[in-house]
Structure formats: C-alpha cells, structure tokens
Design a protein around this motif. Structure first.
Motif, PDB file in Angstrom:
ATOM      1  N   ALA A  78       0.836  -1.211   0.000  1.00 27.69           N
ATOM      2  CA  ALA A  78       0.000   0.000   0.000  1.00 27.69           C
ATOM      3  C   ALA A  78       0.866   1.254   0.000  1.00 27.69           C
ATOM      4  O   ALA A  78       0.575   2.216  -0.724  1.00 27.69           O
ATOM      5  N   GLU A  79       1.930   1.226   0.783  1.00 32.04           N
ATOM      6  CA  GLU A  79       2.846   2.377   0.865  1.00 32.04           C
ATOM      7  C   GLU A  79       3.505   2.634  -0.492  1.00 32.04           C
ATOM      8  O   GLU A  79       3.631   3.784  -0.928  1.00 32.04           O
ATOM      9  N   LYS A  80       3.910   1.563  -1.159  1.00 32.01           N
ATOM     10  CA  LYS A  80       4.545   1.695  -2.484  1.00 32.01           C
ATOM     11  C   LYS A  80       3.562   2.268  -3.500  1.00 32.01           C
ATOM     12  O   LYS A  80       3.901   3.170  -4.275  1.00 32.01           O
ATOM     13  N   LEU A  81       2.334   1.763  -3.501  1.00 33.74           N
ATOM     14  CA  LEU A  81       1.323   2.235  -4.455  1.00 33.74           C
ATOM     15  C   LEU A  81       0.921   3.673  -4.169  1.00 33.74           C
ATOM     16  O   LEU A  81       0.663   4.456  -5.095  1.00 33.74           O
ATOM     17  N   TYR A  82       0.882   4.037  -2.892  1.00 35.06           N
ATOM     18  CA  TYR A  82       0.546   5.415  -2.542  1.00 35.06           C
ATOM     19  C   TYR A  82       1.628   6.369  -3.056  1.00 35.06           C
ATOM     20  O   TYR A  82       1.327   7.440  -3.596  1.00 35.06           O
ATOM     21  N   GLY A  83       2.889   5.964  -2.915  1.00 34.42           N
ATOM     22  CA  GLY A  83       3.990   6.780  -3.449  1.00 34.42           C
ATOM     23  C   GLY A  83       3.899   6.908  -4.959  1.00 34.42           C
ATOM     24  O   GLY A  83       4.147   7.995  -5.525  1.00 34.42           O
ATOM     25  N   LYS A  84       3.498   5.823  -5.633  1.00 37.02           N
ATOM     26  CA  LYS A  84       3.341   5.874  -7.085  1.00 37.02           C
ATOM     27  C   LYS A  84       2.196   6.805  -7.465  1.00 37.02           C
ATOM     28  O   LYS A  84       2.283   7.550  -8.455  1.00 37.02           O
ATOM     29  N   ALA A  85       1.115   6.784  -6.678  1.00 40.68           N
ATOM     30  CA  ALA A  85      -0.017   7.686  -6.937  1.00 40.68           C
ATOM     31  C   ALA A  85       0.419   9.141  -6.778  1.00 40.68           C
ATOM     32  O   ALA A  85       0.011  10.011  -7.569  1.00 40.68           O
ATOM     33  N   GLU A  86       1.258   9.429  -5.787  1.00 40.98           N
ATOM     34  CA  GLU A  86       1.777  10.796  -5.611  1.00 40.98           C
ATOM     35  C   GLU A  86       2.592  11.227  -6.826  1.00 40.98           C
ATOM     36  O   GLU A  86       2.468  12.365  -7.307  1.00 40.98           O
ATOM     37  N   ASP A  87       3.421  10.323  -7.338  1.00 40.72           N
ATOM     38  CA  ASP A  87       4.224  10.632  -8.529  1.00 40.72           C
ATOM     39  C   ASP A  87       3.338  10.876  -9.747  1.00 40.72           C
ATOM     40  O   ASP A  87       3.583  11.796 -10.541  1.00 40.72           O
ATOM     41  N   LEU A  88       2.293  10.065  -9.888  1.00 41.07           N
ATOM     42  CA  LEU A  88       1.381  10.217 -11.021  1.00 41.07           C
ATOM     43  C   LEU A  88       0.590  11.525 -10.932  1.00 41.07           C
ATOM     44  O   LEU A  88       0.246  12.115 -11.960  1.00 41.07           O
ATOM     45  N   CYS A  89       0.330  11.994  -9.710  1.00 40.89           N
ATOM     46  CA  CYS A  89      -0.332  13.291  -9.547  1.00 40.89           C
ATOM     47  C   CYS A  89       0.531  14.411 -10.136  1.00 40.89           C
ATOM     48  O   CYS A  89       0.015  15.318 -10.804  1.00 40.89           O
ATOM     49  N   LYS A  90       1.830  14.331  -9.897  1.00 40.67           N
ATOM     50  CA  LYS A  90       2.750  15.341 -10.450  1.00 40.67           C
ATOM     51  C   LYS A  90       2.799  15.246 -11.973  1.00 40.67           C
ATOM     52  O   LYS A  90       2.765  16.255 -12.678  1.00 40.67           O
ATOM     53  N   GLU A  91       2.875  14.017 -12.482  1.00 42.31           N
ATOM     54  CA  GLU A  91       2.910  13.824 -13.939  1.00 42.31           C
ATOM     55  C   GLU A  91       1.612  14.314 -14.584  1.00 42.31           C
ATOM     56  O   GLU A  91       1.629  14.921 -15.654  1.00 42.31           O
ATOM     57  N   TYR A  92       0.503  14.055 -13.905  1.00 47.62           N
ATOM     58  CA  TYR A  92      -0.800  14.483 -14.422  1.00 47.62           C
ATOM     59  C   TYR A  92      -0.848  16.010 -14.552  1.00 47.62           C
ATOM     60  O   TYR A  92      -1.293  16.545 -15.573  1.00 47.62           O
ATOM     61  N   ARG A  93      -0.384  16.716 -13.520  1.00 43.61           N
ATOM     62  CA  ARG A  93      -0.412  18.179 -13.559  1.00 43.61           C
ATOM     63  C   ARG A  93       0.457  18.731 -14.677  1.00 43.61           C
ATOM     64  O   ARG A  93       0.166  19.783 -15.246  1.00 43.61           O
ATOM     65  N   GLN A  94       1.534  18.019 -15.007  1.00 42.42           N
ATOM     66  CA  GLN A  94       2.475  18.501 -16.027  1.00 42.42           C
ATOM     67  C   GLN A  94       2.083  18.084 -17.444  1.00 42.42           C
ATOM     68  O   GLN A  94       2.659  18.572 -18.411  1.00 42.42           O
ATOM     69  N   THR A  95       1.115  17.190 -17.575  1.00 43.79           N
ATOM     70  CA  THR A  95       0.719  16.686 -18.892  1.00 43.79           C
ATOM     71  C   THR A  95      -0.312  17.617 -19.525  1.00 43.79           C
ATOM     72  O   THR A  95      -1.293  17.993 -18.888  1.00 43.79           O
ATOM     73  N   LYS A  96      -0.069  17.980 -20.771  1.00 45.10           N
ATOM     74  CA  LYS A  96      -0.998  18.849 -21.486  1.00 45.10           C
ATOM     75  C   LYS A  96      -2.105  18.020 -22.121  1.00 45.10           C
ATOM     76  O   LYS A  96      -1.899  16.895 -22.541  1.00 45.10           O
ATOM     77  N   GLY A  97      -3.290  18.629 -22.191  1.00 48.81           N
ATOM     78  CA  GLY A  97      -4.416  17.939 -22.808  1.00 48.81           C
ATOM     79  C   GLY A  97      -5.721  18.600 -22.435  1.00 48.81           C
ATOM     80  O   GLY A  97      -5.756  19.528 -21.619  1.00 48.81           O
ATOM     81  N   PRO A  98      -6.814  18.144 -23.036  1.00 47.22           N
ATOM     82  CA  PRO A  98      -8.117  18.748 -22.771  1.00 47.22           C
ATOM     83  C   PRO A  98      -8.553  18.529 -21.328  1.00 47.22           C
ATOM     84  O   PRO A  98      -8.150  17.577 -20.672  1.00 47.22           O
ATOM     85  N   GLY A  99      -9.404  19.433 -20.857  1.00 45.16           N
ATOM     86  CA  GLY A  99     -10.051  19.217 -19.568  1.00 45.16           C
ATOM     87  C   GLY A  99      -9.483  20.035 -18.438  1.00 45.16           C
ATOM     88  O   GLY A  99      -8.384  20.589 -18.527  1.00 45.16           O
ATOM     89  N   SER A 100     -10.259  20.110 -17.356  1.00 45.14           N
ATOM     90  CA  SER A 100      -9.815  20.805 -16.144  1.00 45.14           C
ATOM     91  C   SER A 100      -8.823  19.916 -15.406  1.00 45.14           C
ATOM     92  O   SER A 100      -8.926  18.692 -15.439  1.00 45.14           O
ATOM     93  N   THR A 101      -7.856  20.538 -14.751  1.00 46.06           N
ATOM     94  CA  THR A 101      -6.840  19.778 -14.021  1.00 46.06           C
ATOM     95  C   THR A 101      -7.293  19.534 -12.588  1.00 46.06           C
ATOM     96  O   THR A 101      -7.474  20.470 -11.813  1.00 46.06           O
ATOM     97  N   ALA A 102      -7.489  18.274 -12.260  1.00 50.73           N
ATOM     98  CA  ALA A 102      -7.814  17.909 -10.879  1.00 50.73           C
ATOM     99  C   ALA A 102      -6.555  18.036 -10.022  1.00 50.73           C
ATOM    100  O   ALA A 102      -5.431  18.042 -10.536  1.00 50.73           O
ATOM    101  N   LYS A 103      -6.754  18.132  -8.715  1.00 48.98           N
ATOM    102  CA  LYS A 103      -5.616  18.259  -7.797  1.00 48.98           C
ATOM    103  C   LYS A 103      -5.796  17.286  -6.635  1.00 48.98           C
ATOM    104  O   LYS A 103      -5.893  17.693  -5.472  1.00 48.98           O
ATOM    105  N   PRO A 104      -5.819  15.990  -6.930  1.00 48.87           N
ATOM    106  CA  PRO A 104      -6.115  15.009  -5.884  1.00 48.87           C
ATOM    107  C   PRO A 104      -5.128  15.026  -4.721  1.00 48.87           C
ATOM    108  O   PRO A 104      -5.523  14.875  -3.567  1.00 48.87           O
TER     109      PRO A 104
END
Length: 411
Positions: A277-303
C-alpha cells in the motif's frame, strides 16, 4: 473535494435555427420549429449555469428532446424512416478534439450529441456538489445519483442510438466506442468512490472497504486500457488521471486488506500488504505530479492536495508502524517477500448506472402536424446571399473555486 475529479470540456455546437421555410407549411409546424430553436438555446444556456440543479436541467432536456423526437420517431403509422430526420444539419465539436466540429444532417446525431452533453453536465454537477464545504448526507447522495445518471445516459446512447447513425464516428470522436466506453467506466468508478467514502465514514468492516477499493481500482484500470489505442496527444492527460486513481484505490485496497489480515492474527502478511500500500501510494503521488504537467483537454484535478488523499498516506504509515510493533512483541511472524494477490469481491455497495430513457413525444406533434411538413417545397436556395459558415465556439464553462476541504465526500 473541489478539483478531485478530472473533467473534459463540454461539446460545443453551432446555432440551429430550424427555419424550414416552405417545408413547415402550417401554424403547428412553424410553432414546433420555433419551440425547437428556443428550447435548444435554453438547454445550452443552462449547461454552463452553476445555479442550475438536476430538476431544472431535466425539465429543459425533456422540453427539447420531446420536440426533437418528432424528427426521429415514425409518425405516419409505417416502419419507414421519419421524413424529417435528414432535413436539418447539425455541427458538434468533441471533448478531446478541440474546436474542430463534425457535421451530420441527421436528427439522431443531434439527439446523441446533446444527450452526451447532458451526461457530461451530470458529471460536472456531481463534481461541483462534492466540492461544497461540509457536504451533507443528502448532498453526497446527490453526487452519487448524478454520476450514476451520467453513466446511464452514456450507456443508453451507446446501446440504442449511436448504432443508428448513418455516418459512423471517426477515431477518437466522442461517439466512437472507446471514448464513450471510457466515460461510462469512469462514471461507474467515481460513483463507487462515494460508496467507499461512505463505508469509511460509517466505519464498515475493513474487508468491505478493501473489496470496494479493489473493484474501483479495477474500473480505473479498465478505463485507462480502453484508451490505449487512441492518440496520446488528446488522451495522455485523461489517462494519467485514470492511472493515478487506479494506484490510489489499489493502495486503499492493500491498506484495508492489511487491517483485515491483522484482525485474523496474520501479522506478517499484514505488514507485507501495508508495504505494498505504501509503495502504491507513493506511485499515486508521482502520477499526480505527472498528471499536472501533462498537457491535454479538460480541467486539471488536484487530488494530492485533498485531505482525503493525504489521510490515506497517514493511515498507511500508522497502521504499518502498529503492525511492525505488534509483530516485534507478540507475533514474531516472517514477512512474505511477495505482496498478497488480491482476489477481493464486494458483496455490497457495488454501483449500477441509473437506467435512462428519452422523454415521450411532445403533445404538439400529431399526425396532422407531421403531415403538414411538405418536403417537396424545400428551403429556398438563396444564392444571392451566400451564408457564412457558423463558427463553433467553445462553451464558456465556469471556473471552480476551491472551498475548505472537509476531507471526505460524506460529512
């Protein structure tokens, strides 16, 4: 929970006058055309008004769709195609393709395109409602219902109306199977997020929370995989959102599964589950950063900025530390090298889309009024004044203002 959900933009459309000069050869026919124009414009206006609630929108959609049905349903007692179906041209953009519209002279295309926008409205309404400060139980139920309603509309369009289109949707367009399937699955997954929040709030068994989180993570993974064969230029941002949610809820599943294992005196396995769970949570945190930096349609969520997200990190750390202490004092069990394979099945709380049907034909339509539309007369061809192409401008959607985060979808 403002900015918890990713939302693609609404579809935009060119104005439609329904000016069937010559064809609408009676007072009743002209009234229907005028009412179609007015109810369509009113519905589009309400789609971007943040003060509108679900009842107001339903009234507006019923008013327009009940009139539009007269261009689709056979009204002459035969099985032949409605004579008015192909008389009016409609232009619509797609949620992932910018402002370049698709055009079809087909009332079914209009029905599914506007219906698609109505489903998107329900997802956005649910998102806005979830962002309210100190959300009540009834408001949380409204979020839940809105997401299930959206899923039901998308599914009805896909099953009953999109197959009727003469011109099939191009790759990556909203009405193409992979795109609409992703919307259906995402709505399903997000509705289950509300169920999970409710289960946590009411302190249901850890095994139930783990199973619901696992099922929800699988929905997000399925949605992500559905988009794999489409162009990353317009799907990359959406896919990052789906991936981060998949990791987040898989972390939830392993965390609560770890609690279930500890309650069964399987402390070593519990530690390994919580480490995963700890490993997956860290991966989710990393994906949040990648998501914010990725360009594309739509509003940017900030989970990752939400208390609901951060609380999981604290829960994983505290539960893991507790298990490690207990193992050092009481259990003395070996920690397995591999994480447990989750094969969890929720027996309660699984979401089903709310069944959707378009409204019945408007009372203004009668066999006599339908017969008074005379296609032989046709719209006048005014060559002296060539009409300029209508520009399809994007819908002006309101900005969401963050509110105080209570940390959950349920208060």
């Amino acid at each position: 929970m403002t900015h918890w959900f990713h939302r693609n933009p609404l579809k935009a459309t060119a104005p439609v006058s329904f000016s069937l000069y010559g064809v609408a050869a009676s007072t009743g026919a002209n009234k229907i055309c005028n009412d179609l124009k007015a109810t369509r414009a009113r519905l589009l206006e309400l789609l971007t008004d943040v003060t509108v609630n679900a009842e107001m929108l339903k009234n507006a959609t019923d008013a327009y769709f009940s009139l539009l049905q007269g261009f689709i349903i056979s009204l002459d007692g035969t099985t032949q195609e409605n004579k008015l179906r192909f008389i009016q041209n409609f232009k619509w953009t797609d949620t992932l393709q910018g402002n370049t519209p698709s055009a079809q002279q087909d009332a079914v295309f209009e029905l599914v395109s506007m219906g698609f926008n109505v489903a998107l409205w329900y997802t956005k309404f649910g998102s806005r409602m979830s962002g309210k400060e100190d959300i009540t139980e009834n408001e949380a139920k409204e979020v839940h219902r809105s997401l299930k309603t959206a899923a039901g509309i998308f599914r009805h369009l896909k099953d009953s109306y999109i197959p009727r289109l003469i011109t099939p949707a191009e790759k990556g367009r909203d009405l193409e199977a992979r795109v609409i399937d992703t919307y259906i699955i995402q709505c399903h997954a997000e509705a289950q997020e509300v169920t999970i929040a409710r289960a946590i709030e009411l302190k249901h068994n850890a095994s139930l929370v783990a199973a619901l989180a696992y099922e929800t993570a699988n929905f997000y993974q399925k949605a992500d995989h559905t988009l794999t064969s489409l162009e990353p230029d317009y799907t990359a941002k959406w896919r990052k959102y789906l991936q981060l949610k998949q990791c987040f809820y898989m972390a939830y599943a392993y965390c609560y599964h770890g609690q279930t294992l500890l309650a069964s005196d399987k402390c070593g396995e519990s530690i390994r589950s919580l480490q995963e769970a700890e490993k997956l949570y860290g991966k989710a945190e990393d994906l949040c950063k990648e998501y914010r930096q990725t360009k594309g349609p739509g509003s940017t969520a900030k989970p990752s900025e939400q208390l609901f997200f951060r609380k999981l990190g604290s829960l994983i750390r505290n539960t893991l530390e507790k298990c490690q202490r207990e193992n050092g004092f009481i259990y003395f069990q070996k920690v397995p090298p591999e994480a447990p394979q989750l094969e969890l099945k929720a027996n309660y709380g699984l979401v089903e889309p709310i069944l959707f049907e378009f409204p019945a034909l408007h009372p203004q339509w009668s066999p006599e009024v339908y017969a008074s539309f005379d296609l032989t007369k046709g719209p006048k061809d005014d060559k002296a004044k060539p009409k300029q192409e209508e520009e399809v401008k994007p819908m002006k959607e309101p900005d969401l203002k963050p509110q105080k985060d209570s940390g959950c979808l349920i208060s």
